[in-house]
Write an enzyme that holds these catalytic residues in place. Sequence first.
Site, short mmCIF file in Angstrom:
data_model
loop_
_atom_site.label_atom_id
_atom_site.label_comp_id
_atom_site.label_asym_id
_atom_site.label_seq_id
_atom_site.Cartn_x
_atom_site.Cartn_y
_atom_site.Cartn_z
N GLY A 164 0.83 -1.20 0.00
CA GLY A 164 0.00 0.00 0.00
C GLY A 164 0.87 1.26 0.00
CB SER A 165 0.23 4.57 1.45
OG SER A 165 -1.04 4.66 0.87
#
Lengths: 507, 474
Positions: free
Chosen positions: A215-216
């Site tokens: 993810g981020s």
Amino acid sequence: MTRCVRRAAVLCLLLLLAPLVAAARIQVLHPREYAANPADRRPAIARYSVPRGDILVDGTPVTGSRDTGEPLRYERTYADGPLFAPVTGYSSQRYGTSLLEAAEDGVLSGTDPRLASFSFLDGLTRPRRPGADVHTTVRAAVQRAAYEGLEGKRGAVAAVEPATGRILAVASAPSYDPALLSGNGPATARTWDGLNADAARPMLNRALRQTYPPGSAFKVVTAAAALDSGLVRDIDAPTDSPLPYTLPGTAVRLGNAADGCEDASLRYAFAVSCNTVFARLGARTGVTGMAEAAERFGFNDAGLRIPAKVTRSNFDRRMEPSQVALSSIGQFDTSATPLQMAMVAAAVANGGEIQQPRLVDRVTTPGGRTVATTRGRSLHQAMSPSTALLLQRMMRDVVTVGSGRDAAIPGVEVGGKTGTAQHGVGNAAVPYAWFIGWAEPEGSFRPTVAVAVVVEDADAERADFTGGGLAAPIAREVMRAAVREADGVDGKTGDGKSGGRQRQSGR
Amino acid sequence: MTATTAALPPSALRPRKRRGTELVLLVGAVAISVLGYAQVGWAQGSPLPRGATEYGAGLAGLALLAHLTVRLGAPYADPLLLPIAVLLNGIGLVLIYRLDLETPADRAAPAQLIWSAFGVALFAAVVVALRDHRALQRRARLSVVAALALILAPIFFPAVNGARIWIRFAGLSIQPGEFAKVLLAVFFAAYLAANRDALVHTGRRLWRLTFPSGRALGPVVAIWLAGVGVLAVERDLGTSTVFFGLFVVLLYVATGRTGWIAVGLLLAAVGAYAVGTLEPHVHSRVSDWLHPFASIDAGRGPGQLAQSLFAFAAGGVLGAGLGQGHSLLIGFAVKSDFILATVAEELGLAGLTAVLVLYALLVARGYLVALALPDTFGRLLATGLSSIVALQVFVIAGGVTGLIPLTGMAMPFLAQGGSSVVTNWVIVALLIRISDSARRPSPGPPAAGSGTAEARAGAGAPARERPEGGAGTP
């Protein structure tokens, strides 16, 4: 008649010679055909005839050996099994070994040629040497902080010392007690079957052997690629990013959870985690540039051993531009082990250089002789030192003003990046919460610890389920424990280098 | 030389008694056994195992008793026979004692020592009481009746481990089939000696083979068939095989006819094949022999033969060292039928070779006695007794090495088993008695017939080429 007696005598002597030839065939010509048979218990009897070497944390054994008085004489014991299980693994008379018990089996079981004394008498009598001890780099306090942070959750923590690659903690939850697997009886089999049937998979080492979409948290890599390639020269300059961002070659529009992402600067986009900005940067860097950047951090490396094998983290090398964009925000096929993400954080903290992560500090014989010492080794230059400096600044922003404020520790400079990774069909499953970061005591010139935390919790409310909310507090406690430990060393020796650490691990 | 034999003064002819040689060898045999005890103790971590002195003293006492008996009763006996028996018996005691250490609940060495003592006592009794082996020839009938009775006896007792070969009496279990071997050897030798001429010179010709007449061969074949048949019913396949081999060897030596011995062997092979395929107990032995690892593949773990083969493989050339192997994994019968696996694992191929050389020497000395004897009965008896030893070793050593299907049989002197030890001591006693007759100088002028004098002269130096042997060297 004499002739007949003589012939009978020759026949009788041949009858005696025949078994001898048969025995010679087994004993001299083809002994391996028999010795290699797994049904022969002799290798196991020999293996367990001597106490197994111990695995030490902070100079204290976390394993032991118990004399059972049975044919397989010595059985493994674990002092604090569930706490150190992700480090030690198990050593079972019935099910073999795993993790460090497997990777250092030659040393622990005494068969490693480095333990040989090469004396003439030894060569003649082939004695079974007792196992040697393996001193780990793990710090008990850091490990305990990680273990307690994950209590009641599913997830993993990996913590490394950025400048040396020494692994300070490897935690995976839920855990199990390897002591219950040591024997060879029916109780062992029941435990084994139960653990394998458990849906929570307690024997899976999530820190080393499980990959998650980062993810981020992956935006650290994307930012490094954009800065190193010159795509972004000023982290405070607007990036000319549209909102929403239409994935190249498709009609899919990407939005953000955060506000103010349109035309945001790299620094702001990093602090609040703008998907649009980083997806576009990744797409513009291109699949080759992004893959190369990821590989400099250690992705796509199936050969990493610490010395236990670490599962390969993935960044695809052939993708459509839209998939590159999604991969650059840690989605699509991008996946990483928690240890890999700790290495990403460590690279930033260590001026762009990744040290080979390692779990073993040294090997000593029962007599105290050091047989081998593992040395730090540079693995890659993940990014230029100047890029690392810019990323350090951006990661500090995340903790001071951005999404990772829960990781802040007073008096310690902390940098981090949160991640909330979508997964499952249609991204419908509860996302994984990530936090990666590092900590550096104020006034110190070296980061103490880099950490990656992932929490995969099905029970949490989806709204609360962000890297900042779930993973950052765990990371904070782990980093706090590591800083405290390092302070202890610094206070004693005035030097935070590994020499001081070794002294401490010997106490 | 033969012509001058009688003319030479007795002092020049008188063969050396060699009792001193025997004593020195006996001291060596006892010393090796005591060293074996000590080594077992050292390997197990204690300085000297408890009981080692008792065992050593016991063995030395038995050896001394046997030696004195021979010195008094059979002063011209072969000097190698007794030391070999003592050494094998001593090694056997060491091995059983060594295995006992790991099975504290089931100690076999004390009983084995008592049986050995009984065996030596019987040895002494035979050497002293039996002044001339030809006395046995006159008791052939008694021998055969006793042999058949002994073979039949276990049928009235419950089967142990699938075989009816034991009789239990007053807490002792005895394997009468063991004793029957010697009695049958006596009977075969006596019968064949008496009917040799009839067997060789009469008979009818069928194609290219001359078969002896039924009248001559009938009784012996009938008794042999009865013995083998009963043993097959009792499932004592090892002893059946030894009986059969003994019969074939003696028939060949007595008649010199190879042709119908080949036929006999062929018939036996056909019979063995039929039994091996049809009879379930025997069939399982055969399939174990063909596929020793089948039970492992089937998930039932290694069988006895597989464990025995593992033990052999683990031994290698030099072995693991006395007291340091794991032949106990064989489990059941590790101290009796599978004792050789312990030799192979702990003493290696080197030790195994030494043990088999001891047997070979024993057999060879027995055959030399046979060659040196003047009388047909003595020759056949010595041949038969030596062959029994060789056949026993072949049957069990071949079995545990996977050379032939495994059948129960005690390794002479080495294996746990009272009946076997006693029987083998009797065999050695008879060989010593016969060898004493063979080497003893004649008290007066040679008996009638130059052939006898010839043989006696040769008996003084068995290795020397003798007129008859010159033509028939195999």
